[in-house]
Design an enzyme around this catalytic site. Structure first.
Site, mmCIF file in Angstrom:
data_model
loop_
_atom_site.group_PDB
_atom_site.id
_atom_site.type_symbol
_atom_site.label_atom_id
_atom_site.label_comp_id
_atom_site.label_asym_id
_atom_site.label_seq_id
_atom_site.Cartn_x
_atom_site.Cartn_y
_atom_site.Cartn_z
ATOM 1 N N CYS A 118 -32.587 -0.244 1.570
ATOM 2 C CA CYS A 118 -32.965 1.102 2.022
ATOM 3 C C CYS A 118 -32.349 2.236 1.199
ATOM 4 O O CYS A 118 -32.668 3.396 1.419
ATOM 5 C CB CYS A 118 -32.620 1.284 3.501
ATOM 6 S SG CYS A 118 -30.883 1.643 3.809
ATOM 7 N N ASP A 122 -6.955 -8.972 1.427
ATOM 8 C CA ASP A 122 -7.073 -9.570 0.091
ATOM 9 C C ASP A 122 -7.668 -10.971 0.048
ATOM 10 O O ASP A 122 -7.838 -11.536 -1.043
ATOM 11 C CB ASP A 122 -5.699 -9.566 -0.602
ATOM 12 C CG ASP A 122 -4.602 -10.190 0.265
ATOM 13 O OD1 ASP A 122 -4.894 -11.162 1.000
ATOM 14 O OD2 ASP A 122 -3.452 -9.713 0.212
ATOM 15 N N PHE A 182 0.817 -1.213 0.000
ATOM 16 C CA PHE A 182 0.000 0.000 0.000
ATOM 17 C C PHE A 182 0.854 1.269 0.000
ATOM 18 O O PHE A 182 0.476 2.297 -0.526
ATOM 19 C CB PHE A 182 -0.873 -0.025 1.263
ATOM 20 C CG PHE A 182 -2.239 0.562 1.072
ATOM 21 C CD1 PHE A 182 -2.935 0.405 -0.110
ATOM 22 C CD2 PHE A 182 -2.840 1.261 2.103
ATOM 23 C CE1 PHE A 182 -4.214 0.930 -0.271
ATOM 24 C CE2 PHE A 182 -4.120 1.795 1.960
ATOM 25 C CZ PHE A 182 -4.799 1.626 0.765
ATOM 26 N N ARG A 183 2.034 1.158 0.619
ATOM 27 C CA ARG A 183 2.864 2.348 0.788
ATOM 28 C C ARG A 183 3.823 2.583 -0.369
ATOM 29 O O ARG A 183 4.443 3.639 -0.439
ATOM 30 C CB ARG A 183 3.646 2.259 2.098
ATOM 31 C CG ARG A 183 2.752 2.462 3.300
ATOM 32 C CD ARG A 183 3.488 2.207 4.595
ATOM 33 N NE ARG A 183 2.550 2.155 5.703
ATOM 34 C CZ ARG A 183 1.840 1.090 6.011
ATOM 35 N NH1 ARG A 183 1.974 -0.019 5.320
ATOM 36 N NH2 ARG A 183 0.990 1.126 7.016
ATOM 37 N N SER A 215 6.367 -4.822 8.706
ATOM 38 C CA SER A 215 7.428 -4.086 9.401
ATOM 39 C C SER A 215 7.054 -3.854 10.866
ATOM 40 O O SER A 215 7.832 -3.258 11.616
ATOM 41 C CB SER A 215 7.725 -2.775 8.684
ATOM 42 O OG SER A 215 6.526 -2.110 8.392
ATOM 43 N N CYS A 236 -24.417 -2.050 4.569
ATOM 44 C CA CYS A 236 -25.119 -0.775 4.709
ATOM 45 C C CYS A 236 -25.129 -0.388 6.187
ATOM 46 O O CYS A 236 -25.798 -1.030 6.988
ATOM 47 C CB CYS A 236 -26.558 -0.919 4.199
ATOM 48 S SG CYS A 236 -27.570 0.534 4.520
ATOM 49 N N HIS A 257 -7.916 -5.858 9.660
ATOM 50 C CA HIS A 257 -8.348 -4.689 8.888
ATOM 51 C C HIS A 257 -9.549 -5.004 8.000
ATOM 52 O O HIS A 257 -9.785 -4.336 7.008
ATOM 53 C CB HIS A 257 -7.188 -4.151 8.036
ATOM 54 C CG HIS A 257 -6.079 -3.566 8.848
ATOM 55 N ND1 HIS A 257 -4.868 -3.186 8.308
ATOM 56 C CD2 HIS A 257 -5.988 -3.280 10.177
ATOM 57 C CE1 HIS A 257 -4.091 -2.706 9.268
ATOM 58 N NE2 HIS A 257 -4.735 -2.760 10.403
ATOM 59 N N CYS A 291 -27.531 0.332 -1.014
ATOM 60 C CA CYS A 291 -28.255 -0.751 -0.354
ATOM 61 C C CYS A 291 -29.541 -1.055 -1.112
ATOM 62 O O CYS A 291 -30.337 -0.149 -1.393
ATOM 63 C CB CYS A 291 -28.569 -0.313 1.072
ATOM 64 S SG CYS A 291 -29.558 -1.473 1.997
HETATM 65 ZN ZN ZN Z 1 -29.712 -0.340 3.976
#
Ligand code: ZN
Length: 265
Positions: free
Chosen positions: A166, A114, A44-45, A205, A137, A129, A163
């Site tokens: 809703c 992933d 990512f970095r 790291s 939703c 994460h 969603c």
């Molecule tokens: Zn919803």
């Protein structure tokens, strides 16, 4: 069993880690972006290429952007979901799944979103994460899996998945910058870490909370840590084994050493 370093044709460092794995009662792995790099997922970095070259993910993948500008947020995240959804696990993921199958690994604690540990066959995976499994939703709790989310992105005029119950804007099942970490996952990871007598830290790291603290829990519980990553970590000086080569070479080497030790036992 032969003495340490006695296996012919086996890297003594791999043999040392293999002996620690076989001698441990509870082994857990803690993985970061480095284990997925051989699958073609850049860290990512590291600077991105192509249309996202000038986009700072730390800025776009923020909960405030999801709230204020869902179109911009989902233009980035929809692309990320589509790319990550196509990626395949590599032999380093397979090595951990194999250790678990043999009863030599209790769990994988991962920072990665992933799903590659699951795809490789790992069963006990704690995702610190979240993951790209889908979106939900926040307004009503309705969920959409990855394929449904990608379909909703495709059919929406503005590219924002909403969603179907809703109409609320969907949020990926991923921890965004500015989000709280999932307390249940963090709690499980901390418990696995505290009772492990060996933690394999792979491709991280180890500087970002909560993964920065997990090896400390293992050490405090009387366990050891082993580090398999090319970058420096704050735990290098206290690690029982430190492998800094390519993650696939190192992990397949350790599996080969375990096989040889079992043959000669
Ligand atoms: Zn919803």
């Amino acid at each position: 069993m032969p003495d340490a370093g006695a296996l012919e044709g086996i890297d003594p460092r791999h043999e040392r880690l293999a002996r620690l794995v076989l001698g441990a009662r509870s082994v857990v792995a803690l993985t970061g972006a480095g284990i997925s790099v051989p699958s073609g997922i850049p860290d990512f970095r590291t600077p991105a290429t192509g249309i996202w070259a000038n986009v700072d993910p730390m800025e776009v993948a923020h909960v405030d952007v999801w709230r204020r500008d869902p179109q911009r947020f989902w233009a980035f995240y929809g692309h990320r979901f589509a790319v990550l959804g196509e990626v395949e696990p590599n032999p380093a993921h397979a090595a951990l799944a194999e250790l678990e199958r043999r009863g030599a690994l209790d769990a994988v604690l991962t920072q990665n979103i992933d799903l590659l540990h699951e795809k490789a066959g790992s069963r006990e995976v704690v995702e610190l994460h979240g993951s790209i499994a889908g979106a939900h939703c926040p307004a009503c709790g309705h969920r959409a899996d990855l394929a449904e989310t990608l379909g909703l992105i495709e059919t929406a005029v503005d590219g924002v998945p909403r969603c179907t119950a809703c109409g609320g804007v969907l949020k990926p099942d991923v921890v965004l910058f500015g989000d709280m970490l999932p307390p249940v996952a963090v709690d499980r990871a901390e418990r696995f870490a505290a009772r492990a007598d060996l933690m394999l830290c792979i491709g991280s790291s180890l500087v970002v909370h909560p993964v920065a603290d997990l090896p400390l829990r293992t050490l405090r519980g009387g366990g050891q840590v082993a580090i398999v990553t090319t970058s420096e970590t704050p735990y290098d000086d206290v690690a029982a084994v430190r492998l800094d080569g390519d993650v696939v070479d190192e992990l397949t080497g350790v599996i080969a050493a375990i096989d040889r030790l079992r043959e000669s036992a």
